[in-house]
Design a protein around this motif. Structure first.
Motif, mmCIF file in Angstrom:
data_model
loop_
_atom_site.group_PDB
_atom_site.id
_atom_site.type_symbol
_atom_site.label_atom_id
_atom_site.label_comp_id
_atom_site.label_asym_id
_atom_site.label_seq_id
_atom_site.Cartn_x
_atom_site.Cartn_y
_atom_site.Cartn_z
ATOM 1 N N THR A 45 0.807 -1.223 0.000
ATOM 2 C CA THR A 45 0.000 0.000 0.000
ATOM 3 C C THR A 45 0.842 1.276 0.000
ATOM 4 O O THR A 45 0.315 2.359 -0.196
ATOM 5 N N ASP A 46 2.132 1.144 0.223
ATOM 6 C CA ASP A 46 3.031 2.290 0.282
ATOM 7 C C ASP A 46 3.609 2.563 -1.107
ATOM 8 O O ASP A 46 4.407 1.780 -1.618
ATOM 9 N N LEU A 47 3.206 3.673 -1.720
ATOM 10 C CA LEU A 47 3.678 3.985 -3.075
ATOM 11 C C LEU A 47 5.186 4.202 -3.125
ATOM 12 O O LEU A 47 5.806 4.020 -4.171
ATOM 13 N N ASP A 48 5.776 4.598 -2.003
ATOM 14 C CA ASP A 48 7.231 4.776 -1.976
ATOM 15 C C ASP A 48 7.955 3.457 -2.197
ATOM 16 O O ASP A 48 9.107 3.437 -2.631
ATOM 17 N N GLU A 49 7.272 2.339 -1.876
ATOM 18 C CA GLU A 49 7.851 1.021 -2.087
ATOM 19 C C GLU A 49 7.616 0.525 -3.515
ATOM 20 O O GLU A 49 8.167 -0.488 -3.927
ATOM 21 N N VAL A 50 6.755 1.235 -4.244
ATOM 22 C CA VAL A 50 6.404 0.836 -5.607
ATOM 23 C C VAL A 50 7.160 1.668 -6.641
ATOM 24 O O VAL A 50 7.701 1.140 -7.610
ATOM 25 N N LEU A 51 7.209 2.976 -6.419
ATOM 26 C CA LEU A 51 7.803 3.889 -7.388
ATOM 27 C C LEU A 51 9.274 4.148 -7.092
ATOM 28 O O LEU A 51 9.628 4.496 -5.961
ATOM 29 N N GLN A 52 10.103 4.000 -8.106
ATOM 30 C CA GLN A 52 11.506 4.388 -7.929
ATOM 31 C C GLN A 52 11.631 5.906 -7.884
ATOM 32 O O GLN A 52 12.404 6.452 -7.105
ATOM 33 N N ILE A 53 10.862 6.569 -8.742
ATOM 34 C CA ILE A 53 10.812 8.033 -8.764
ATOM 35 C C ILE A 53 9.337 8.426 -8.859
ATOM 36 O O ILE A 53 8.629 7.952 -9.744
ATOM 37 N N PRO A 54 8.838 9.279 -7.978
ATOM 38 C CA PRO A 54 7.421 9.673 -8.008
ATOM 39 C C PRO A 54 7.151 10.718 -9.088
ATOM 40 O O PRO A 54 6.673 11.815 -8.810
ATOM 41 N N SER A 55 7.488 10.380 -10.329
ATOM 42 C CA SER A 55 7.307 11.291 -11.456
ATOM 43 C C SER A 55 6.721 10.535 -12.629
ATOM 44 O O SER A 55 6.887 9.310 -12.752
ATOM 45 N N VAL A 56 6.061 11.267 -13.504
ATOM 46 C CA VAL A 56 5.522 10.697 -14.740
ATOM 47 C C VAL A 56 6.503 10.997 -15.867
ATOM 48 O O VAL A 56 6.937 12.135 -16.039
ATOM 49 N N PHE A 57 6.839 9.965 -16.634
ATOM 50 C CA PHE A 57 7.820 10.100 -17.705
ATOM 51 C C PHE A 57 7.159 9.950 -19.069
ATOM 52 O O PHE A 57 6.119 9.288 -19.211
ATOM 53 N N LEU A 58 7.808 10.552 -20.062
ATOM 54 C CA LEU A 58 7.486 10.239 -21.452
ATOM 55 C C LEU A 58 8.333 9.056 -21.899
ATOM 56 O O LEU A 58 7.884 8.230 -22.693
ATOM 57 N N ASN A 59 9.545 8.971 -21.356
ATOM 58 C CA ASN A 59 10.442 7.867 -21.690
ATOM 59 C C ASN A 59 11.401 7.650 -20.525
ATOM 60 O O ASN A 59 12.293 8.470 -20.286
ATOM 61 N N VAL A 60 11.195 6.567 -19.813
ATOM 62 C CA VAL A 60 12.023 6.294 -18.634
ATOM 63 C C VAL A 60 13.464 6.007 -19.030
ATOM 64 O O VAL A 60 14.401 6.490 -18.387
ATOM 65 N N SER A 61 13.673 5.215 -20.081
ATOM 66 C CA SER A 61 15.035 4.820 -20.460
ATOM 67 C C SER A 61 15.898 6.017 -20.826
ATOM 68 O O SER A 61 17.111 6.010 -20.635
ATOM 69 N N LYS A 62 15.244 7.063 -21.337
ATOM 70 C CA LYS A 62 15.975 8.283 -21.671
ATOM 71 C C LYS A 62 15.927 9.312 -20.552
ATOM 72 O O LYS A 62 16.515 10.388 -20.655
ATOM 73 N N GLY A 63 15.212 8.972 -19.474
ATOM 74 C CA GLY A 63 15.094 9.891 -18.352
ATOM 75 C C GLY A 63 14.281 11.127 -18.684
ATOM 76 O O GLY A 63 14.474 12.194 -18.082
ATOM 77 N N GLN A 64 13.337 11.021 -19.632
ATOM 78 C CA GLN A 64 12.568 12.168 -20.095
ATOM 79 C C GLN A 64 11.276 12.322 -19.305
ATOM 80 O O GLN A 64 10.324 11.574 -19.484
ATOM 81 N N VAL A 65 11.244 13.304 -18.410
ATOM 82 C CA VAL A 65 10.074 13.556 -17.573
ATOM 83 C C VAL A 65 8.996 14.261 -18.395
ATOM 84 O O VAL A 65 9.291 15.130 -19.223
ATOM 85 N N ALA A 66 7.730 13.875 -18.160
ATOM 86 C CA ALA A 66 6.618 14.471 -18.905
ATOM 87 C C ALA A 66 6.410 15.924 -18.483
ATOM 88 O O ALA A 66 6.256 16.210 -17.293
ATOM 89 N N PRO A 67 6.380 16.854 -19.424
ATOM 90 C CA PRO A 67 6.117 18.265 -19.101
ATOM 91 C C PRO A 67 4.686 18.457 -18.617
ATOM 92 O O PRO A 67 3.785 17.691 -18.970
ATOM 93 N N ASN A 68 4.477 19.489 -17.821
ATOM 94 C CA ASN A 68 3.141 19.770 -17.306
ATOM 95 C C ASN A 68 2.135 20.025 -18.416
ATOM 96 O O ASN A 68 0.953 19.692 -18.294
#
Length: 251
Positions: A45-68
């Motif tokens: 139930t703890d999202l901190d144990e699920v998510l490596q980074i609490p961010s939404v990405f366009l492409n994780v492999s490229k480290g590209q965070v989704a713009p607002n």
């Protein structure tokens, strides 16, 4: 001269991805391996144990965070928490090759163990080694998959092995007798007999005496259920064992 990395570039490794297409964009979450299913099933139930980074990405492999702007256009909000929950619930889990192979190997071993524990050589009334069961299923062309329950696949495998008789094989059964006060047994009989595969005889004359067949793996569950329902005032007795382990005598 140091090279300045873009502020929205985050490098991650050894992750499980959850992907979701919303509008014209595809969004991704970077999660810890094996944690997404735990969260979906309620184990975690703890999202901190699920998510490596609490961010939404366009492409994780490229480290590209989704713009607002993309989040707003696709989800109607820039609230990361709400968007993350939606992606976790509805997104498609991407499983890595190593993780997929490990899960398949575990499933394979579980199915083989289930078949082995529920079957015997009808002549010797002894269980086959797992290697023999594995070889017979291979000759049968039976493919074990990771996406279907191990129990369902084991039952299907047993049906096919018995039908084809690649090796002499039959379902293992244990013959048991249950005894209890007849008046009290009427209150919980249905809960008990639901665990019995086949009732051979049932007598209510002086006490409740029920003789039937069960799978060996059900013996403990049946005994515990009987003691619970009868408050310790009923008995279970093994009359005959279809499965005899090496070095043991038949009961």
């Amino acid at each position: 001269m140091p090279i300045n990395q873009p502020s929205n570039q985050i490098k991650l490794t050894n992750v499980s991805l959850v992907r979701m297409r919303k509008g014209k964009k595809r969004f991704e979450l970077a999660c810890y391996q094996n944690k997404v299913q735990d969260w979906r099933s309620g184990v975690e139930t703890d999202l901190d144990e699920v998510l490596q980074i609490p961010s939404v990405f366009l492409n994780v492999s490229k480290g590209q965070v989704a713009p607002n702007d993309d989040l707003k256009a696709s989800f109607g909000t820039t609230d990361q928490d709400k968007i993350i929950l939606e992606i976790l619930k509805k997104g498609e889990l991407q499983v890595g090759e190593k993780e997929r192979q490990a899960k398949l190997q575990q499933q394979h071993a579980t199915v083989i163990d289930l078949v082995t524990s529920r079957c015997v050589n009808p002549t010797t009334k002894r269980p086959y080694p797992t290697t023999i069961i594995e070889k017979a299923l291979s000759e049968l062309g039976f493919n074990i998959v990771a996406t279907k329950s191990a129990k369902a696949q084991a039952l299907d495998a047993i049906k096919q092995l018995i039908a084809k008789q690649i090796i002499p094989i039959a379902r293992a059964r244990m013959r048991v007798r249950l005894t209890a006060d007849a008046k009290e047994a009427k209150k919980y009989r249905e809960a008990i007999v639901s665990l019995i595969e086949q009732i051979e005889t049932e007598d209510w004359s002086q006490e409740w005496a029920c003789v039937g067949f069960i799978e060996p793996g059900k013996y403990r569950e049946l005994g515990e259920k009987l003691q619970q329902e009868s408050k310790g005032r009923a008995n279970i007795e093994v009359l005959d064992m279809a499965v005899i382990q090496e070095g043991e005598e038949a009961i």
